[in-house]
Design an enzyme around this catalytic site. Structure first.
Site, short mmCIF file in Angstrom:
data_model
loop_
_atom_site.label_atom_id
_atom_site.label_comp_id
_atom_site.label_asym_id
_atom_site.label_seq_id
_atom_site.Cartn_x
_atom_site.Cartn_y
_atom_site.Cartn_z
N GLU A 90 0.83 -1.21 0.00
CA GLU A 90 0.00 0.00 0.00
C GLU A 90 0.86 1.26 0.00
O GLU A 90 0.55 2.24 -0.65
CB GLU A 90 -0.93 -0.03 1.21
CG GLU A 90 -1.99 -1.12 1.09
CD GLU A 90 -2.80 -1.29 2.34
OE1 GLU A 90 -2.21 -1.57 3.41
OE2 GLU A 90 -4.02 -1.17 2.28
N GLU A 122 -3.65 -9.48 4.17
CA GLU A 122 -4.36 -9.15 5.40
C GLU A 122 -5.49 -10.13 5.70
O GLU A 122 -5.78 -10.41 6.85
CB GLU A 122 -4.92 -7.73 5.34
CG GLU A 122 -3.87 -6.64 5.39
CD GLU A 122 -3.26 -6.30 4.05
OE1 GLU A 122 -3.32 -7.13 3.11
OE2 GLU A 122 -2.71 -5.20 3.93
N1 T1G Z 1 4.52 -7.41 11.56
C1 T1G Z 1 5.29 -7.80 12.61
N2 T1G Z 1 6.18 -8.82 12.56
C2 T1G Z 1 6.28 -9.48 11.40
C3 T1G Z 1 5.51 -9.16 10.25
C4 T1G Z 1 4.60 -8.07 10.38
N3 T1G Z 1 3.85 -7.66 9.35
N4 T1G Z 1 5.84 -10.01 9.26
C5 T1G Z 1 6.78 -10.83 9.77
N5 T1G Z 1 7.04 -10.52 11.03
C6 T1G Z 1 8.03 -11.15 11.90
C7 T1G Z 1 7.69 -12.60 12.19
O1 T1G Z 1 6.79 -12.68 13.27
C8 T1G Z 1 9.07 -13.15 12.51
O2 T1G Z 1 9.36 -12.69 13.81
C9 T1G Z 1 9.99 -12.39 11.55
O3 T1G Z 1 9.26 -11.19 11.18
C10 T1G Z 1 10.32 -13.17 10.31
O4 T1G Z 1 9.07 -13.59 9.76
C11 T1G Z 1 -2.56 -1.64 7.11
C12 T1G Z 1 -3.25 -3.98 8.24
C13 T1G Z 1 7.03 -11.07 5.31
C14 T1G Z 1 6.72 -13.13 3.90
O5 T1G Z 1 0.52 -10.32 6.70
O6 T1G Z 1 4.04 -13.22 5.51
O7 T1G Z 1 -0.18 -4.51 6.64
O8 T1G Z 1 9.77 -14.92 14.86
O9 T1G Z 1 9.62 -16.03 9.82
O10 T1G Z 1 9.62 -16.59 6.27
O11 T1G Z 1 -3.28 -2.90 5.27
O12 T1G Z 1 6.77 -12.85 7.61
O13 T1G Z 1 11.68 -13.56 14.02
O14 T1G Z 1 10.41 -12.81 16.06
O15 T1G Z 1 7.64 -15.15 8.47
O16 T1G Z 1 11.10 -14.61 5.57
C15 T1G Z 1 0.20 -7.63 6.44
C16 T1G Z 1 3.13 -11.24 7.26
C17 T1G Z 1 0.24 -7.07 7.80
C18 T1G Z 1 2.81 -10.31 6.09
C19 T1G Z 1 8.58 -12.98 5.57
N6 T1G Z 1 1.40 -8.34 6.16
N7 T1G Z 1 4.49 -11.73 7.15
O17 T1G Z 1 8.61 -14.40 5.67
O18 T1G Z 1 10.03 -14.64 7.76
S1 T1G Z 1 -1.25 -6.22 8.20
C20 T1G Z 1 1.47 -9.68 6.36
C21 T1G Z 1 4.82 -12.72 6.29
C22 T1G Z 1 -1.20 -4.85 7.20
C23 T1G Z 1 -2.28 -2.86 6.28
C24 T1G Z 1 -2.45 -4.14 7.00
C25 T1G Z 1 6.23 -13.17 6.34
C26 T1G Z 1 7.12 -12.57 5.25
P1 T1G Z 1 10.38 -13.54 14.77
P2 T1G Z 1 9.03 -14.95 8.98
P3 T1G Z 1 9.90 -15.12 6.27
#
Ligand code: T1G
Length: 697
Positions: free
Chosen positions: A106, A126
């Protein structure tokens, strides 16, 4: 130190998001971006701005950890940052590599231009968190890529590789070389060719007859998303991108987002997201603990479990030997494995040629001398200590030094099993769940002497064979089965108090369980539970237990495999049919016990079953058998058919309120039947309830 360091390359400013691990757009990072923007706009020498991400992502989106805290919407919130970028009088170019997800995408959509490296994962995931894009994604994405593709991406949350968007208005260029160099050059081109400040919000969605497709989408999504409100909200928000001006559409999106962020379903999905990642974190076994290479495996036992376990290794490309004591058992076992692969190929889950490829990785043998060189051996023989003893003494003799000796035991003492060998540090429990080639859960049982490298290796292996490894300490039943034992006891007591098997099952299945306790028992085989109960009766002679299940077993009613259990089954079918024979047995049995049956409400059924899990789970936590409450929840979500939209028994209790849980349990204790003492709340539960806290913080 800003989380968005600012640098200059000639007349181009570069803002680099730096909030490892994935540049989550938390408040500090948002502040850093605004500071960088202001600096660039204030500098007359700067003609254009490049926004990029350090490390392994452009940005993984909003910082999910901030949700349901004041930081979520604290200014500058993500919408504000995007608006500032969009209103910038100097062109802003997003340079995307590796990952641009959720709020990260976004943010890029708010820029005037976007360039990307190939292979970057582009997504608005999301919906997988029970939310929807809340910073303009539902309004901007359909303006830059084909409408149906945008809708599908938002409703499914699936990622698409950046190069697929070549030629769309999402990415003006796909840069094969160094991304930053390419992005800065592109920014200079924008200025030199006076390409202006195009804003995605000014574009129109180009999709004739959208309403028909949207209605189709609503019907399809409603049929699939049953327990989850987010997917339908996604459709509604995206529909606004077609039918309304941009700002009105943004209001629809914002309302949908606010409607979702406080739902129990979203809390459950976010809990599962973090719970899955937390499970592999062992306080005294850091990530850099050395591991042992696992290049080959062996499995003892070619039965249902052994065969399924062997498939996991073959699926991961690890050659595996399967040992049985009799040829016909070995032949039968290999035949079942091949049949499983052939069925997967028929369903398109694997390519036809994979059947032979995977079978080639599985070598049958009748001799222990053939398996000594395996890096890990998993014992999957009968759940009886003397049998385990014989096998592990044999393994201790034949396995090479450094081999991991794992037991698939589902309840037995792993420390005792380790004591049958001269290498207890190499012994660990690897409790697979049936069917072992399907269920994601791997309960990893850490013995008192299990080496840290053995534990680290087994956790690493669980990821390699696509399992969720959750660590348990040693106790009877470990985490999952110790809790399910209490759940089953309550189910049994309720039969004796007046409920029927179908009433108990229906009540908990309404909550979303795949199967209630009695359908589950009939599926697993009532004799399995009976065998364990008989051991419990010996080991705990004073324990008060429901005995109707034993009566069922004494008649040989073991469930589906015998055509009758708590239910009856037509030949060759698996449909559980309420059986008047069982209901008559219950009437007589209650009379024998002198019980006057009572009507038991579905609410009581659900909460006696759920809080039986919770109370035992609290004891497991305070004994240190489980490291954290989310581990318990992950075990139930991935091993016991617990509904994902509820998030696990411990989260369910948190949302219900621990004070209320204790109050309900006190009421159950007063019912006066069965094991009232069981309802004494665990000390940890009482403590947290008194403090107004939850198990999950
Ligand atoms: N927020 C906080 N922590 C996050 C995070 C996030 N969005 N994404 C990953 N982490 C942390 C995860 O908990 C782990 O922490 C570390 O990063 C590595 O993650 C307003 C409301 C990006 C593809 O849903 O799909 O934006 O265990 O092991 O395999 O519209 O993480 O090391 O302490 O998964 O390389 C939308 C979620 C959010 C993406 C990377 N975004 N993340 O994969 O590493 S809501 C998501 C993933 C939002 C807006 C809305 C994957 C990744 P720790 P990982 P990875």
């Amino acid at each position: 130190m800003s989380q968005a360091p600012y640098s200059v390359q000639g007349d181009v400013a570069v803002i680099t998001m730096s909030n490892p691990p994935v540049n989550g757009l938390g408040l500090e990072l948002r502040r850093g971006i605004v500071e960088g923007l202001n600096q660039a706009l204030a500098d007359p020498a700067i003609q254009a701005i490049v926004l990029t991400g350090a490390g392994k992502a452009f940005s993984g989106g909003a910082d999910i950890r901030e949700f349901n805290t004041p930081k979520t919407f604290a200014e500058p919130n993500l919408g504000t940052v995007i608006d500032m970028i969009e209103r910038s009088p100097k062109p802003v170019v997003a340079a995307v590599h590796s990952v641009a997800m959720g709020g990260g995408l976004e943010l890029a959509l708010g820029c005037h231009f976007r360039v990307a490296s190939p292979g970057a994962q582009i997504a608005l995931p999301e919906v997988k968190l029970g939310l929807l894009p809340g910073a303009g994604g539902t309004q901007r994405l359909p303006r830059v890529i084909p409408f149906e593709m945008a809708l599908n991406m938002i409703v499914s949350g699936q990622a698409v590789m950046s190069e697929k968007f070549k030629g769309t208005r999402l990415f003006q260029e796909i840069i094969d070389g160094d991304l930053l160099t390419g992005a800065v050059a592109f920014a200079r081109k924008v200025v030199a060719e006076k390409l202006g400040l195009p804003r995605v919000r000014d574009l129109r969605v180009d999709y004739p007859n959208a309403q028909a497709y949207l209605q189709f989408a609503r019907n399809t999504v409603a049929a699939v998303a049953r327990n989850f409100p987010a997917p339908l909200k996604c459709v509604e928000a995206v529909a606004a991108s077609v039918s309304m001006p941009f700002d009105a559409g943004m209001k629809v999106e914002a309302k949908c987002f606010h409607d979702l962020i406080d739902t129990p379903e979203s809390k459950a999905l976010r809990h599962s997201f973090f719970g899955e990642r937390a499970a592999s974190k062992i306080p005294d076994v850091p990530d850099d603990t050395p591991t042992r290479p696992i290049r080959s495996a062996a499995v003892i036992g070619a039965g249902t479990m052994g065969g399924g376990i062997a498939m996991n290794f073959a699926n991961a490309g690890i050659p595996v030997k399967v040992l049985e004591v009799k040829q016909e058992a070995l032949d039968r076992g290999l035949g079942v494995i091949r049949k499983n692969y052939e069925n997967s190929a028929k369903r398109g889950r694997i390519k036809p040629e994979d059947v032979d490829k995977r079978m080639a990785l599985i070598t049958p043998t009748l001799s222990y001398s053939d398996i000594g060189d395996a890096d890990i051996v998993v014992e999957a023989v009968f759940e009886d200590m003397p049998v385990k003893e014989a096998v592990f003494k044999q393994l201790d003799e034949v396995m090479k030094p450094g081999a991991i000796l794992a037991s698939n035991t589902s309840t037995l003492d792993v420390d005792k099993i380790a004591s049958f060998t001269r290498r207890p540090q190499d012994v660990i429990g690897t409790h697979f769940f049936s069917p072992a080639n399907v269920m994601r859960l791997l309960e990893i049982v850490r013995g008192a002497k299990t080496g840290k490298d053995v534990l680290a290796t087994t956790l690493q292996l669980s990821k390699k064979i696509k399992k969720l490894g959750v660590v348990s300490g040693v106790c009877d039943g470990f985490i999952g089965n110790r809790m399910i034992n209490q759940y089953s006891r309550q189910a049994g007591f309720m039969l004796e108090e007046g409920a029927t098997p179908q009433q108990v099952d229906r009540a908990i299945e309404k909550l979303g369980f795949a199967m209630g306790p009695f359908r589950m028992a009939d599926l697993a085989g009532n004799d399995v539970g009976w065998f364990i109960r008989k051991r419990h009766y010996i080991e705990h002679p004073d324990m008060i237990s429901p005995k109707f299940g034993d009566k069922i077993c004494e008649l040989g009613r073991f469930g589906q495999k015998t055509g009758a259990g708590y239910y009856k089954y037509e030949a060759g079918k698996r449909d559980a049919i309420p059986d008047p024979v069982v209901e008559d047995m219950l009437v007589k049995y209650r009379a024998e016990l002198g019980i006057t049956p009572r009507k038991i409400s579905d609410d009581e059924i659900v909460h006696r079953l759920m809080f039986a899990l919770v109370n035992e789970g609290a004891k497991i936590l305070e004994e240190g058998i489980a490291l954290r409450a989310s581990d318990i929840d992950m075990i139930y979500l991935t091993g016991y058919g617990f509904p994902l939209h509820v998030g696990g028994p411990m989260l369910y209790a948190d949302i219900y309120g621990l004070y209320n849980v204790v109050n309900r349990m006190n009421g159950f204790a007063k019912l006066g039947y069965g094991d009232s003492a069981f309802w004494t709340p665990a000390p940890l539960l009482v403590k947290l309830a008194a403090e107004g806290k939850g198990f999950n913080g």
